[in-house]
Structure formats: C-alpha cells, structure tokens
Design an enzyme around this catalytic site. Structure first.
Site, PDB file in Angstrom:
ATOM      1  N   GLY A   1       6.429  -6.567  -0.970  1.00  0.00           N
ATOM      2  CA  GLY A   1       5.784  -6.490   0.342  1.00  0.00           C
ATOM      3  C   GLY A   1       6.771  -6.765   1.451  1.00  0.00           C
ATOM      4  N   SER A   2       6.261  -7.238   2.569  1.00  0.00           N
ATOM      5  CA  SER A   2       7.098  -7.398   3.765  1.00  0.00           C
ATOM      6  C   SER A   2       7.944  -8.674   3.680  1.00  0.00           C
ATOM      7  CB  SER A   2       6.208  -7.463   5.004  1.00  0.00           C
ATOM      8  OG  SER A   2       5.370  -8.596   4.925  1.00  0.00           O
TER       9      SER A   2
ATOM     10  N   GLU B   1      13.081  -3.007  10.513  1.00  0.00           N
ATOM     11  CA  GLU B   1      12.437  -2.011   9.659  1.00  0.00           C
ATOM     12  C   GLU B   1      11.337  -1.329  10.480  1.00  0.00           C
ATOM     13  OE1 GLU B   1       9.837  -3.414   6.452  1.00  0.00           O
ATOM     14  OE2 GLU B   1      10.743  -1.924   5.144  1.00  0.00           O
TER      15      GLU B   1
ATOM     16  N   TRP C   1       0.794  -1.221   0.000  1.00  0.00           N
ATOM     17  CA  TRP C   1       0.000   0.000   0.000  1.00  0.00           C
ATOM     18  C   TRP C   1       0.835   1.284   0.000  1.00  0.00           C
ATOM     19  CZ3 TRP C   1       2.006   2.245   4.200  1.00  0.00           C
ATOM     20  CH2 TRP C   1       2.459   1.422   5.243  1.00  0.00           C
ATOM     21  N   ASN C   2       2.150   1.185   0.178  1.00  0.00           N
ATOM     22  CA  ASN C   2       2.888   2.444   0.431  1.00  0.00           C
ATOM     23  C   ASN C   2       3.063   3.302  -0.823  1.00  0.00           C
ATOM     24  OD1 ASN C   2       4.746   0.513  -0.496  1.00  0.00           O
ATOM     25  ND2 ASN C   2       6.449   1.504   0.563  1.00  0.00           N
TER      26      ASN C   2
ATOM     27  N   GLU D   1      10.416  -8.505  -3.920  1.00  0.00           N
ATOM     28  CA  GLU D   1      10.938  -7.175  -3.572  1.00  0.00           C
ATOM     29  C   GLU D   1      10.465  -6.892  -2.157  1.00  0.00           C
ATOM     30  OE1 GLU D   1      12.784  -5.160  -5.427  1.00  0.00           O
ATOM     31  OE2 GLU D   1      12.658  -6.091  -7.396  1.00  0.00           O
ATOM     32  N   LEU D   2      11.340  -7.123  -1.191  1.00  0.00           N
ATOM     33  CA  LEU D   2      10.918  -7.060   0.207  1.00  0.00           C
ATOM     34  C   LEU D   2      11.544  -5.865   0.923  1.00  0.00           C
ATOM     35  CD1 LEU D   2      11.319 -10.888   0.897  1.00  0.00           C
ATOM     36  CD2 LEU D   2       9.361  -9.669  -0.086  1.00  0.00           C
TER      37      LEU D   2
ATOM     38  N   LYS E   1      -3.108  -7.787  -7.733  1.00  0.00           N
ATOM     39  CA  LYS E   1      -3.806  -7.857  -6.450  1.00  0.00           C
ATOM     40  C   LYS E   1      -3.299  -6.685  -5.604  1.00  0.00           C
ATOM     41  CE  LYS E   1      -3.876  -9.119  -2.580  1.00  0.00           C
ATOM     42  NZ  LYS E   1      -4.027  -8.106  -1.510  1.00  0.00           N
ATOM     43  N   PRO E   2      -4.077  -5.569  -5.599  1.00  0.00           N
ATOM     44  CA  PRO E   2      -3.661  -4.416  -4.788  1.00  0.00           C
ATOM     45  C   PRO E   2      -3.784  -4.743  -3.301  1.00  0.00           C
ATOM     46  CG  PRO E   2      -5.483  -3.860  -6.298  1.00  0.00           C
ATOM     47  CD  PRO E   2      -5.354  -5.349  -6.287  1.00  0.00           C
TER      48      PRO E   2
ATOM     49  N   CYS F   1      10.166   1.483   1.379  1.00  0.00           N
ATOM     50  CA  CYS F   1      11.050   0.315   1.555  1.00  0.00           C
ATOM     51  C   CYS F   1      12.496   0.755   1.624  1.00  0.00           C
ATOM     52  CB  CYS F   1      10.837  -0.662   0.408  1.00  0.00           C
ATOM     53  SG  CYS F   1      10.944   0.100  -1.207  1.00  0.00           S
TER      54      CYS F   1
HETATM   55  P1  NAD Z   1       2.463  -7.204   3.191  1.00  0.00           P
HETATM   56  O1  NAD Z   1       3.522  -8.230   2.939  1.00  0.00           O
HETATM   57  O2  NAD Z   1       1.657  -7.297   4.419  1.00  0.00           O
HETATM   58  O3  NAD Z   1       1.403  -7.201   1.973  1.00  0.00           O
HETATM   59  C1  NAD Z   1       1.803  -7.022   0.634  1.00  0.00           C
HETATM   60  C2  NAD Z   1       0.753  -7.637  -0.284  1.00  0.00           C
HETATM   61  O4  NAD Z   1       0.740  -9.060  -0.090  1.00  0.00           O
HETATM   62  C3  NAD Z   1      -0.671  -7.174  -0.009  1.00  0.00           C
HETATM   63  O5  NAD Z   1      -1.347  -7.022  -1.244  1.00  0.00           O
HETATM   64  C4  NAD Z   1      -1.250  -8.322   0.802  1.00  0.00           C
HETATM   65  O6  NAD Z   1      -2.658  -8.423   0.709  1.00  0.00           O
HETATM   66  C5  NAD Z   1      -0.586  -9.510   0.149  1.00  0.00           C
HETATM   67  N1  NAD Z   1      -0.477 -10.715   0.985  1.00  0.00           N
HETATM   68  C6  NAD Z   1      -0.453 -10.804   2.340  1.00  0.00           C
HETATM   69  N2  NAD Z   1      -0.295 -12.085   2.715  1.00  0.00           N
HETATM   70  C7  NAD Z   1      -0.218 -12.836   1.578  1.00  0.00           C
HETATM   71  C8  NAD Z   1      -0.033 -14.218   1.309  1.00  0.00           C
HETATM   72  N3  NAD Z   1       0.109 -15.123   2.288  1.00  0.00           N
HETATM   73  N4  NAD Z   1       0.037 -14.629   0.018  1.00  0.00           N
HETATM   74  C9  NAD Z   1      -0.072 -13.745  -0.994  1.00  0.00           C
HETATM   75  N5  NAD Z   1      -0.258 -12.413  -0.802  1.00  0.00           N
HETATM   76  C10 NAD Z   1      -0.319 -11.962   0.475  1.00  0.00           C
HETATM   77  O7  NAD Z   1       3.196  -5.793   3.091  1.00  0.00           O
HETATM   78  P2  NAD Z   1       2.585  -4.320   3.305  1.00  0.00           P
HETATM   79  O8  NAD Z   1       2.397  -4.056   4.751  1.00  0.00           O
HETATM   80  O9  NAD Z   1       1.441  -4.126   2.383  1.00  0.00           O
HETATM   81  O10 NAD Z   1       3.783  -3.409   2.748  1.00  0.00           O
HETATM   82  C11 NAD Z   1       4.864  -2.959   3.501  1.00  0.00           C
HETATM   83  C12 NAD Z   1       6.113  -3.774   3.217  1.00  0.00           C
HETATM   84  O11 NAD Z   1       6.424  -3.763   1.815  1.00  0.00           O
HETATM   85  C13 NAD Z   1       7.345  -3.196   3.897  1.00  0.00           C
HETATM   86  O12 NAD Z   1       8.079  -4.228   4.504  1.00  0.00           O
HETATM   87  C14 NAD Z   1       8.141  -2.574   2.754  1.00  0.00           C
HETATM   88  O13 NAD Z   1       9.522  -2.481   2.996  1.00  0.00           O
HETATM   89  C15 NAD Z   1       7.830  -3.497   1.632  1.00  0.00           C
HETATM   90  N6  NAD Z   1       8.069  -2.851   0.341  1.00  0.00           N
HETATM   91  C16 NAD Z   1       9.138  -3.271  -0.437  1.00  0.00           C
HETATM   92  C17 NAD Z   1       9.421  -2.610  -1.645  1.00  0.00           C
HETATM   93  C18 NAD Z   1      10.577  -3.019  -2.520  1.00  0.00           C
HETATM   94  O14 NAD Z   1      10.631  -2.549  -3.658  1.00  0.00           O
HETATM   95  N7  NAD Z   1      11.514  -3.841  -2.070  1.00  0.00           N
HETATM   96  C19 NAD Z   1       8.599  -1.551  -2.055  1.00  0.00           C
HETATM   97  C20 NAD Z   1       7.532  -1.160  -1.236  1.00  0.00           C
HETATM   98  C21 NAD Z   1       7.285  -1.815  -0.050  1.00  0.00           C
END
Ligand code: NAD
Length: 487
Positions: free
Chosen positions: A235-236, A388, A160-161, A256-257, A184-185, A290
């Site tokens: 994501g995370s 983080e 979401w960021n 990309e975490l 999948k947003p 991130c």
């Molecule tokens: P998150 O991992 O909670 O969620 C990311 C996405 O994954 C969401 O769409 C969520 O619904 C989905 N998701 C959750 N569980 C899942 C599963 N088991 N299987 C498949 N999809 C699933 O992360 P967040 O809180 O939305 O975002 C913040 C994190 O993203 C931070 O750690 C940040 O550093 C990271 N991030 C990384 C980059 C990069 O380019 N490396 C860029 C932006 C954000």
C-alpha cells in the site's frame, strides 16, 4: 436493482460476505458501498468488519494452520494448482468485477487475472523446492539439521490498483509455505475478492485462506491480533509507516510501498524504444502502478525528439470506459483522491513554468477520466518530480551529465523501481550499479517478473515478493541438533 453472489455482469451488485473457515459469514453494522468510478453506479456492497469479526477469521486461520503445516509440499502444490485452474475458469468473472470497481479496461483486467493464475502455478511448484541443510558438528556422533517451517497465520493487506494479482503474491507464497492467511482487500475493490472466495471455497481446505472486508479500521484490528505471526502489507508509504509503528515487536512484517519511479534516457538510447517503454509504464492502468514511471531525465542531445515522440504517443492513446471498450488504453481512475492529486501535480508544474505537451486535464463527461499528460521542462522541485502521482501524468526534464541524472533519480525518498534506456555498455553498468532502487530495468519497462525477487528500498519498504524469496519470507528456521553416537 438486481443483487447476486456470483456474477459481476453489468447492472448487478456483488454482495460481499466475509469468507471464514470455508463459509460466508453474516456481519453486523453498516457496510461499504462501492461505485463504478466510470459511471457512478453501485457495483458492490461489503461489510466494514469489526474487531470480533476479524478475530473469528484469525482464529479460523490459526485452527487450520495446525493441520495445514503438516501437509506435504506436493499436497499443497496440488491445492494451489487446482485453485489456479478454478480461477482460470472464471477469468471473465474476476476481470469484469475488477473493471467495474477499479476502472482498468477489461482486456487489461483479464491480463491481471492471468498473471494471478500464473503466480499460483509458480508457487505451487516452488512449494516442492524448499530445502533445509545439514551441518557437520565439531564432535563425532552429532548432526545438525536446519529445517524450514511455516511461520503461522499471515495477515495479507492489499490495495486496489491490482486487487487480484496483489492478493495472489501473498496468498500463493504463504499457502505454498504451509502458512494460513487472512486477506483484507481494499475497500475500493471488494467485489473481485468475493468472486475469488468462491474459487477458494472449491479448492482449499476450510480456514487455509480467509477474507475479511473493511477499511483501515479493519486492517488495524487484523495487524494488532496476537495470533497473527506475520503482516504482509502492500500500500501507500503513509499507511506503511503507520503500520510499522502499530505492529508489536514479535510480529513479522513486510512492507511493499509506493514511490516515485524515475527513467533515464541517455544520448545513446534508441529513442523510439524509449518512447514506447515510457508510454506503457507511465499510462498503463491510468498510471496507478507502484512502479509507474513518474519522472523522466533525458540527455540533451535526444531531449526534443523524445518529448515530441512521447507527446504524440500519449495523444494517440484511447481513454474510455473499460467495460464498454475492453481494448481501451486507459480507463477511469479508481479514486477521487488520486484523480485530484494528479490534477494538482499538473497545475503545480504549469504554475512553475513547465510545458504541458499532451493532455493536461479531464475528459469531458462523467467518470474519473484524465487525458494522458506529458509535462516537459519540469523543474526538479515540481510535485510531479518529487512525489508519487499515481495518475496518468509524467514529468520530463533535460540533463547533460549522466552522474547528475543519476543523483536526481536517486534524490527522492522511495526506492522501488527505476528504468533506463541506453545502448552503451559502460552506461548500462553504471546505471545498473548506481540507481538505488530495488528493481532496475534497462531497455525494458517490466521491472517485475514472477520468478525474480521484487521489493523496495528506503521509504518504499522492505521484504521481497516473487521468486523463491517470496516463499522464504513465510518460513522460519529451526536448528535440530541430534546426538546419535554414530562414529
Ligand atoms: P493504502 O495504504 O491507502 O491502503 C492499502 C490497504 O491498507 C487497504 O486495504 C487499506 O484498507 C488498508 N489500510 C489503510 N489504513 C490501514 C491501517 N492503519 N492499518 C492496516 N491497514 C490499513 O493504499 P492504496 O491507496 O490502497 O494503494 C495505493 C498505494 O499502494 C500506492 O502508494 C502504491 O504505490 C502502493 N502500491 C505498492 C505496491 C508495491 O508492490 N510496492 C504495489 C501496489 C501498490
């Protein structure tokens, strides 16, 4: 309360519907209600898509792939340029939707949308620059041709960021390569994707780009689908690790975490420039980046000047509702969890004897607003220096030897981005060589640009976005060995 499908004006609620094969679908079951983190008002409602709804989207993408993979690159480029133009016409709609559900100030959200538009144009052009090669054989009358072909259906899962820009990197790279995609947003930012779907409907053939809304359970159904050829995930670290275990061995994967990004300021650095850089990269988007600077190691000779400068700069930032005050420096944080985590990191550092030299807590009143916080003399084992934070707080610590600062900078699990300020050539090359991160920025804090590869190391994941690599990652090789008997 007024409901509509297109606008994101104050007071309206965006109704999100899965976008599949060029049309919007009705879905069964209870949905997601997203509130504005600055005000608490409901701003978007979206489905929590079940496995059969995900299946419909993947099948639509698989059906469209049969034709899309055959289009010539110039044709795909034309579609992406038209999509970019359609989004450029709706910068304000997209940006308003982002601000209302994500919290960043409106001017910053407009900047995000413009970067998304630039990424679409960039990959439109890159689409026409994909080349294979020919290889001489060791017998006459044969020629080997290496072709690059699209992988198939891509699942693009994003956080979401930067809800629109991060969609853009996957959408543009995959579609330019000749793949089709199911996006999948995040459940925190469905509304801006709904606005985007209207631009997709107007510019791309049905099924080339599809959107399914939902939370992690929807994401799980998507990555497990047998027709998905590649999962592109941002994501995370925790979700990335779960995903790594969940995808089957025949599905491609890029992760990309997150990470905890360090900055090193040496004794030769321009301290004013370093303060300016740290202020931008620690507090922009309320630290929810991130590649945000999480921890800073400063040479003892410039430490006090740097801490004083950063504290004053943090105090000078305006924190405000980003819709009411589009030019604010820092808006509301997006989610409760990271808001609380940031407060925990501040409290932990305080308990360990660090000095809070700016900020330190919430802004009075409603919303998830935190004051930009600078924590000086942060011990190496403080949470702010090891995890983080993903909020507007940064730790600062003193160092004497550069090698020691580099070891401390490298000493966390993630390896996404690192920053350094120095005016010494030997230090510059030492830092660039020794910092174990996928992106290293020296004397600037913009570690990612669209035409250079961007990705993490170690626990921050693998694979690259941006640059030609961000398109190549959606291609696969084919060796065609021809016997033609020409001598
Ligand atoms: P998150 O991992 O909670 O969620 C990311 C996405 O994954 C969401 O769409 C969520 O619904 C989905 N998701 C959750 N569980 C899942 C599963 N088991 N299987 C498949 N999809 C699933 O992360 P967040 O809180 O939305 O975002 C913040 C994190 O993203 C931070 O750690 C940040 O550093 C990271 N991030 C990384 C980059 C990069 O380019 N490396 C860029 C932006 C954000």
């Amino acid at each position: 309360m007024q409901r509509d499908h297109a606008g994101a004006a104050a007071g309206s609620v965006l109704t999100c519907r899965n976008f599949v094969a060029g049309t919007w679908q009705d879905t069964a079951g209870p949905g997601i209600e997203r509130t504005n983190p600055a005000t608490g008002e409901v701003v978007a409602i979206a489905p929590r898509s079940a496995a059969d709804e995900v299946d419909a989207a993947v099948r639509a993408a698989a059906g469209a792939f049969r034709q899309w993979r055959r289009t010539v690159p110039a044709d795909r480029a034309g579609h992406l340029h038209r999509l970019a133009a359609a989004c450029a016409d709706r910068v304000d709609d997209l940006a308003t939707a982002i601000t209302r559900e994500q919290g960043k100030p409106l001017d910053e959200a407009r900047g995000e949308v413009r970067k998304f538009v630039a990424a679409l144009h960039y990959y439109a052009e890159e689409a026409t620059r994909v080349y294979g090669r020919t290889i001489p054989n060791d017998a006459p009358g044969f020629t080997s041709i290496v072709e690059k072909e699209p992988l198939g259906v891509v699942a693009g899962i994003v956080p979401w960021n930067y809800p629109i820009e991060l969609i853009g990197w996957k959408l543009a790279g995959a579609v330019a390569a000749g793949c089709t995609i199911v996006l999948k947003p995040s459940e925190y930012t469905p509304g801006c994707a709904q606005v985007l779907s209207e631009c997709l409907a107007a510019t791309l053939p049905p099924g080339v780009a599809n959107i399914v809304y939902g939370d992690g359970s929807t994401g799980q159904a998507l990555v497990a689908h047998p027709l998905v050829a590649k999962v592109g995930f941002t994501g995370s670290q925790a979700t990335g690790q779960a995903l790594y275990r969940a995808v089957t061995g025949v599905t491609g994967l890029s992760l990309e975490l997150g990470g905890s990004c360090p900055m090193i300021v040496t004794g030769s650095a321009d301290v004013t420039a370093a303060v300016r850089g740290a202020t931008r990269r620690a507090f922009r988007n309320a630290g929810q980046i991130c590649i945000a600077i999480n921890r800073i190691y400063v040479h003892e000779t410039v430490y006090d000047a740097f801490v004083d400068g950063l504290g004053a700069a943090a105090d000078a930032l305006t924190v405000s509702d980003g819709l009411a005050n589009p030019a604010a420096d820092v808006g509301s944080m997006t989610m409760d969890e990271t808001y609380r985590r940031t407060l925990d990191h501040i409290a932990d550092a305080d308990k360990r004897g660090a000095r809070i030299v700016a900020g330190g807590g919430p802004v009075e009143g409603p919303g998830l607003f935190l004051r930009p916080t600078v924590i000086a003399d942060a011990p190496d084992d403080a949470l702010i220096m090891t995890e983080e934070t993903f909020g507007p707080a940064v730790g600062v610590a003193r160092y004497t030897r550069l090698a020691d600062a580099i070891d401390r900078a490298n000493g966390v699990p993630g390896g996404l981005a690192a920053y350094a300020y120095t005016n010494d050539t030997r230090e510059t090359f030492t830092l660039a060589g020794e910092l174990d991160f996928g992106n290293v920025a020296v004397n600037n804090v913009d570690a990612g640009i669209i035409n250079a590869p961007y990705g993490g190391r170690r626990e921050s994941g693998f694979g690259s976005e941006h640059g030609p690599e961000g398109l190549e990652s959606y291609l696969q090789l084919k060796h065609v060995r021809l016997r033609h008997d020409a001598q």
